[in-house]
Design an enzyme around this catalytic site. Structure first.
Site, PDB file in Angstrom:
ATOM      1  N   CYS A 113       0.598 -58.732  35.443  1.00  0.00           N
ATOM      2  CA  CYS A 113      -0.045 -59.340  36.610  1.00  0.00           C
ATOM      3  C   CYS A 113      -1.569 -59.269  36.564  1.00  0.00           C
ATOM      4  O   CYS A 113      -2.244 -59.867  37.404  1.00  0.00           O
ATOM      5  CB  CYS A 113       0.486 -58.693  37.885  1.00  0.00           C
ATOM      6  SG  CYS A 113       2.271 -58.765  37.973  1.00  0.00           S
ATOM      7  N   HIS A 165      -4.056 -59.540  43.643  1.00  0.00           N
ATOM      8  CA  HIS A 165      -2.759 -59.984  43.095  1.00  0.00           C
ATOM      9  C   HIS A 165      -1.719 -59.892  44.208  1.00  0.00           C
ATOM     10  O   HIS A 165      -1.625 -58.876  44.901  1.00  0.00           O
ATOM     11  CB  HIS A 165      -2.362 -59.099  41.904  1.00  0.00           C
ATOM     12  CG  HIS A 165      -0.932 -59.260  41.531  1.00  0.00           C
ATOM     13  ND1 HIS A 165      -0.364 -60.493  41.295  1.00  0.00           N
ATOM     14  CD2 HIS A 165       0.075 -58.356  41.385  1.00  0.00           C
ATOM     15  CE1 HIS A 165       0.911 -60.335  41.015  1.00  0.00           C
ATOM     16  NE2 HIS A 165       1.207 -59.057  41.060  1.00  0.00           N
ATOM     17  N   ASN A 199       5.703 -63.060  44.338  1.00  0.00           N
ATOM     18  CA  ASN A 199       4.859 -62.533  43.257  1.00  0.00           C
ATOM     19  C   ASN A 199       5.023 -63.402  42.015  1.00  0.00           C
ATOM     20  O   ASN A 199       6.076 -63.380  41.372  1.00  0.00           O
ATOM     21  CB  ASN A 199       5.281 -61.083  42.974  1.00  0.00           C
ATOM     22  CG  ASN A 199       4.490 -60.443  41.848  1.00  0.00           C
ATOM     23  OD1 ASN A 199       3.737 -61.104  41.132  1.00  0.00           O
ATOM     24  ND2 ASN A 199       4.657 -59.138  41.674  1.00  0.00           N
TER      25      ASN A 199
HETATM   26  N1  ACO Z   1      17.425 -56.141  50.848  1.00  0.00           N
HETATM   27  C1  ACO Z   1      17.973 -55.170  51.602  1.00  0.00           C
HETATM   28  N2  ACO Z   1      17.902 -53.871  51.263  1.00  0.00           N
HETATM   29  C2  ACO Z   1      17.234 -53.578  50.139  1.00  0.00           C
HETATM   30  C3  ACO Z   1      16.661 -54.537  49.295  1.00  0.00           C
HETATM   31  C4  ACO Z   1      16.782 -55.867  49.700  1.00  0.00           C
HETATM   32  N3  ACO Z   1      16.241 -56.893  49.000  1.00  0.00           N
HETATM   33  N4  ACO Z   1      16.082 -53.920  48.250  1.00  0.00           N
HETATM   34  C5  ACO Z   1      16.284 -52.606  48.404  1.00  0.00           C
HETATM   35  N5  ACO Z   1      16.983 -52.394  49.538  1.00  0.00           N
HETATM   36  C6  ACO Z   1      17.445 -51.138  50.118  1.00  0.00           C
HETATM   37  C7  ACO Z   1      17.558 -50.038  49.083  1.00  0.00           C
HETATM   38  O1  ACO Z   1      18.820 -50.110  48.455  1.00  0.00           O
HETATM   39  C8  ACO Z   1      17.406 -48.806  49.948  1.00  0.00           C
HETATM   40  O2  ACO Z   1      18.627 -48.571  50.591  1.00  0.00           O
HETATM   41  P1  ACO Z   1      19.115 -47.042  50.834  1.00  0.00           P
HETATM   42  O3  ACO Z   1      18.061 -46.430  51.726  1.00  0.00           O
HETATM   43  O4  ACO Z   1      20.427 -47.244  51.487  1.00  0.00           O
HETATM   44  O5  ACO Z   1      19.174 -46.431  49.469  1.00  0.00           O
HETATM   45  C9  ACO Z   1      16.416 -49.241  51.026  1.00  0.00           C
HETATM   46  O6  ACO Z   1      16.444 -50.681  51.030  1.00  0.00           O
HETATM   47  C10 ACO Z   1      15.017 -48.784  50.780  1.00  0.00           C
HETATM   48  O7  ACO Z   1      14.684 -49.122  49.450  1.00  0.00           O
HETATM   49  P2  ACO Z   1      13.287 -48.760  48.850  1.00  0.00           P
HETATM   50  O8  ACO Z   1      13.227 -49.190  47.415  1.00  0.00           O
HETATM   51  O9  ACO Z   1      13.008 -47.342  49.179  1.00  0.00           O
HETATM   52  O10 ACO Z   1      12.334 -49.700  49.728  1.00  0.00           O
HETATM   53  P3  ACO Z   1      10.780 -49.691  49.845  1.00  0.00           P
HETATM   54  O11 ACO Z   1      10.380 -49.489  51.220  1.00  0.00           O
HETATM   55  O12 ACO Z   1      10.123 -48.858  48.782  1.00  0.00           O
HETATM   56  O13 ACO Z   1      10.448 -51.214  49.505  1.00  0.00           O
HETATM   57  C11 ACO Z   1       9.660 -52.589  47.690  1.00  0.00           C
HETATM   58  C12 ACO Z   1      10.812 -51.752  48.255  1.00  0.00           C
HETATM   59  C13 ACO Z   1       9.437 -53.778  48.613  1.00  0.00           C
HETATM   60  C14 ACO Z   1      10.081 -53.095  46.323  1.00  0.00           C
HETATM   61  C15 ACO Z   1       8.368 -51.754  47.612  1.00  0.00           C
HETATM   62  O14 ACO Z   1       8.635 -50.501  47.022  1.00  0.00           O
HETATM   63  C16 ACO Z   1       7.293 -52.464  46.819  1.00  0.00           C
HETATM   64  O15 ACO Z   1       6.800 -53.493  47.225  1.00  0.00           O
HETATM   65  N6  ACO Z   1       6.870 -51.893  45.691  1.00  0.00           N
HETATM   66  C17 ACO Z   1       5.870 -52.541  44.853  1.00  0.00           C
HETATM   67  C18 ACO Z   1       6.512 -53.588  44.048  1.00  0.00           C
HETATM   68  C19 ACO Z   1       5.547 -54.420  43.248  1.00  0.00           C
HETATM   69  O16 ACO Z   1       4.414 -54.584  43.607  1.00  0.00           O
HETATM   70  N7  ACO Z   1       6.052 -54.975  42.158  1.00  0.00           N
HETATM   71  C20 ACO Z   1       5.305 -55.897  41.376  1.00  0.00           C
HETATM   72  C21 ACO Z   1       4.623 -55.256  40.252  1.00  0.00           C
HETATM   73  S1  ACO Z   1       3.703 -56.435  39.430  1.00  0.00           S
HETATM   74  C22 ACO Z   1       4.343 -56.782  37.898  1.00  0.00           C
HETATM   75  O17 ACO Z   1       3.662 -56.527  36.957  1.00  0.00           O
HETATM   76  C23 ACO Z   1       5.673 -57.417  37.684  1.00  0.00           C
END
Ligand code: ACO
Length: 315
Positions: A114, A242, A272
């Site tokens: 990214c 980004h 993204n």
């Molecule tokens: N829908 C519903 N529930 C979901 C989903 C979904 N799409 N995805 C995960 N959950 C659930 C999980 O299973 C978990 O359930 P549990 O509590 O029963 O175990 C719960 O939601 C919480 O999951 P977390 O992973 O802890 O959620 P979090 O608040 O951390 O949010 C997220 C997840 C949105 C991915 C966040 O961590 C984030 O944005 N991280 C950064 C990601 C990013 O920027 N990635 C791009 C990198 S750039 C590149 O180079 C590709």
């Protein structure tokens, strides 16, 4: 001559728009979960028969046309991507062929995930400054088919990404001050995709760890570059982060005590798009009339690698 002028931009977004509701019919998720956790409302996904090369070339052709240039004016073509159509030839060479760029124009891909577009921009600037190209104009493109490496059974990743391309035509200009600082740290654990010889080509991510990394490195990158340039955030008209998660941008705004309206957000529309997210945002901002001559724009990226970087541009 240290400055860099973005003469024009272009973008190409796939036709197929997939809403959160549509995704929630494919995996166990909901519009409410996706919107509140990420700010994403929809994304565009490439379809059957579409190629990343055609997408990148279309964005680039538009940028060239808007710059009042043609393919024969291009001295260099750099494409940022981690989802090329082939391992080789590079996406840049495919774009070279599709657009009919001159044989004297080198073409190659850059994979900094990214942070790819900002890395490609800096490489293009260095090539232009070395003065060995046949033409003063470089094409810099960020183009991704992230949907190709996303597992659409994995709700924790598939809701986050989209496809698209953004392109810029640039040349050196002493009237357009420019500064850039890039960084990297080898860490495949928290974010990786694919691998030659690997059965599993899909993207894996430790969401919380990426979130922590991003909310640390983005403010650091911004303040570090501003300090180096002898500027403060007050001197910056727009920050283009980004677009990985709206909440990451909100955290950065809070950490810096910055006015939120300075930070452009379009993640709600595209999700993204990795290396394409910054050039798509720049192109959209131009179209909306947000970018005015003389303005200062600070772009900041972070991604798999890990990689990160910030770039100060003058419009
Ligand atoms: N829908 C519903 N529930 C979901 C989903 C979904 N799409 N995805 C995960 N959950 C659930 C999980 O299973 C978990 O359930 P549990 O509590 O029963 O175990 C719960 O939601 C919480 O999951 P977390 O992973 O802890 O959620 P979090 O608040 O951390 O949010 C997220 C997840 C949105 C991915 C966040 O961590 C984030 O944005 N991280 C950064 C990601 C990013 O920027 N990635 C791009 C990198 S750039 C590149 O180079 C590709």
């Amino acid at each position: 001559m240290d400055g860099l002028n973005i003469l024009a931009t272009g973008r190409k977004i796939p036709a197929r728009c997939v809403t959160n509701d549509e995704l929630s019919r494919m995996v166990d998720t909901s519009d409410e979960w996706i919107t509140t956790r990420t700010g994403i409302r929809q994304r565009y996904l490439s379809g059957e028969g579409e190629t990343n090369a055609a997408q990148a070339a279309t964005a680039a052709a538009l940028a060239l046309e808007r710059a009042g240039l043609t393919a024969k004016d291009v001295g260099l073509c750099v494409v940022a991507t981690f989802t090329p159509d082939h391992s080789t030839p590079s996406l840049a060479c495919e774009v070279h062929g599709l657009l009919g760029l001159p044989e004297s124009a080198p073409a190659f891909d850059v994979n900094a995930a990214c942070t790819g577009f900002l890395t490609a921009l800096e490489i293009a600037r260095c090539f232009l400054a070395a003065g060995r190209l046949d033409s003063p104009y470089a094409l810099v493109i960020g183009s991704e088919f992230v949907s190709r490496v996303v597992d659409f059974h994995d709700r924790s990743t598939c809701v986050l990404f989209g496809d698209g391309a953004g392109a810029a035509v640039v040349r050196l200009s002493e009237n357009h001050p420019y500064a850039c600082r890039l960084g990297a740290r080898g860490d495949a654990e928290i974010l990786h995709a694919g691998g030659l010889g690997s059965q599993d080509q899909t993207l894996h991510m430790q969401g919380k760890a990426v979130f922590r990394f991003a909310t640390e490195i983005v403010p650091k990158s911004i303040t570090g570059l501003l300090e180096e340039a002898g500027k403060t955030l007050d001197a910056v008209d727009h920050v283009v982060c980004h677009q990985a998660n709206g909440r990451i941008i909100d955290h950065v705004v809070k950490k810096l005590g910055a006015p939120p309206e300075k930070f452009y957000k379009n993640i709600q529309r595209y999700a993204n798009t990795s290396s394409a997210s910054i050039p798509i945002a720049l192109d959209e901002m131009r179209e909306l009339g947000l970018l005015q001559p003389g303005q200062t724009v600070l772009c900041v990226g972070f991604g798999a690698g890990l990689t990160w970087g910030a770039t100060l541009l003058t419009i």
